[in-house]
Write a protein that holds these residues in place. Structure first.
Motif, PDB file in Angstrom:
ATOM      1  N   ALA A  16      40.868  40.556  40.484  1.00  0.00           N
ATOM      2  CA  ALA A  16      40.264  39.316  40.969  1.00  0.00           C
ATOM      3  C   ALA A  16      38.975  39.017  40.202  1.00  0.00           C
ATOM      4  O   ALA A  16      38.697  37.868  39.854  1.00  0.00           O
ATOM      5  CB  ALA A  16      39.993  39.408  42.464  1.00  0.00           C
ATOM      6  N   LEU A  17      38.196  40.050  39.926  1.00  0.00           N
ATOM      7  CA  LEU A  17      36.973  39.867  39.156  1.00  0.00           C
ATOM      8  C   LEU A  17      37.267  39.469  37.721  1.00  0.00           C
ATOM      9  O   LEU A  17      36.465  38.810  37.063  1.00  0.00           O
ATOM     10  CB  LEU A  17      36.140  41.151  39.160  1.00  0.00           C
ATOM     11  CG  LEU A  17      35.490  41.514  40.495  1.00  0.00           C
ATOM     12  CD1 LEU A  17      34.828  42.882  40.397  1.00  0.00           C
ATOM     13  CD2 LEU A  17      34.495  40.459  40.924  1.00  0.00           C
ATOM     14  N   ALA A  18      38.432  39.855  37.239  1.00  0.00           N
ATOM     15  CA  ALA A  18      38.809  39.558  35.861  1.00  0.00           C
ATOM     16  C   ALA A  18      39.337  38.132  35.707  1.00  0.00           C
ATOM     17  O   ALA A  18      39.747  37.740  34.623  1.00  0.00           O
ATOM     18  CB  ALA A  18      39.868  40.550  35.386  1.00  0.00           C
ATOM     19  N   GLY A  19      39.327  37.359  36.765  1.00  0.00           N
ATOM     20  CA  GLY A  19      39.854  35.998  36.720  1.00  0.00           C
ATOM     21  C   GLY A  19      39.220  35.139  35.646  1.00  0.00           C
ATOM     22  O   GLY A  19      39.864  34.240  35.106  1.00  0.00           O
ATOM     23  N   GLY A  20      37.980  35.409  35.289  1.00  0.00           N
ATOM     24  CA  GLY A  20      37.294  34.640  34.267  1.00  0.00           C
ATOM     25  C   GLY A  20      37.581  35.126  32.857  1.00  0.00           C
ATOM     26  O   GLY A  20      37.110  34.541  31.888  1.00  0.00           O
ATOM     27  N   CYS A  21      38.355  36.164  32.719  1.00  0.00           N
ATOM     28  CA  CYS A  21      38.673  36.724  31.406  1.00  0.00           C
ATOM     29  C   CYS A  21      39.778  35.907  30.730  1.00  0.00           C
ATOM     30  O   CYS A  21      40.536  35.203  31.380  1.00  0.00           O
ATOM     31  CB  CYS A  21      39.173  38.158  31.550  1.00  0.00           C
ATOM     32  SG  CYS A  21      37.972  39.299  32.252  1.00  0.00           S
ATOM     33  N   THR A  22      39.884  36.073  29.423  1.00  0.00           N
ATOM     34  CA  THR A  22      40.981  35.444  28.698  1.00  0.00           C
ATOM     35  C   THR A  22      42.281  36.137  29.088  1.00  0.00           C
ATOM     36  O   THR A  22      42.265  37.231  29.648  1.00  0.00           O
ATOM     37  CB  THR A  22      40.786  35.574  27.175  1.00  0.00           C
ATOM     38  OG1 THR A  22      40.894  36.964  26.821  1.00  0.00           O
ATOM     39  CG2 THR A  22      39.461  35.007  26.724  1.00  0.00           C
TER      40      THR A  22
END
Length: 114
Positions: A16-22
């Motif tokens: 969920a925290l990685a949602g902003g990742c490519t």
């Protein structure tokens, strides 16, 4: 909560925290988590449309890296039980073996549904 549930909750929170990742970064995170938790992978190798080899109980396949230049090589390797009779069961006489496959191998890798 069991240990498995705690691990799953931690993984879900990390994703969920990685949602902003490519997308590429998300895929790498997913592979890292899968490598950490392991899989029950199956590798099937085909000659045309005919199944010729099957490996069971594969934890992971790795990409070979160059010794001097640390660049990815064009083959993968791993360990799995060679399913000699192609019955989808690791029989007592079938052993775990090392294997290598090239980028040009006609194959399918998937998590064992059984």
């Amino acid at each position: 909560m069991t240990l498995r549930q705690v691990c799953l909750a931690t993984c879900v929170a990390a994703l969920a925290l990685a949602g902003g990742c490519t997308q590429e970064q998300q895929n790498k995170i997913s592979r890292d988590i899968q490598n950490w938790t392991g899989t029950n992978g199956v590798l099937e190798i085909y000659a045309g449309d005919k199944l010729v080899r099957r490996f069971l109980k594969i934890d992971k396949m790795s990409t070979a890296m160059g010794t001097d230049d640390s660049r990815a090589r064009n083959y993968r390797f791993g360990y799995g039980v060679l399913d000699e009779n192609l019955n989808f069961v690791a029989d007592p006489n079938e052993r775990k073996v090392y294997f290598e496959i090239s980028d040009y191998t006609n194959m399918v890798f998937f998590e064992n549904p059984r």
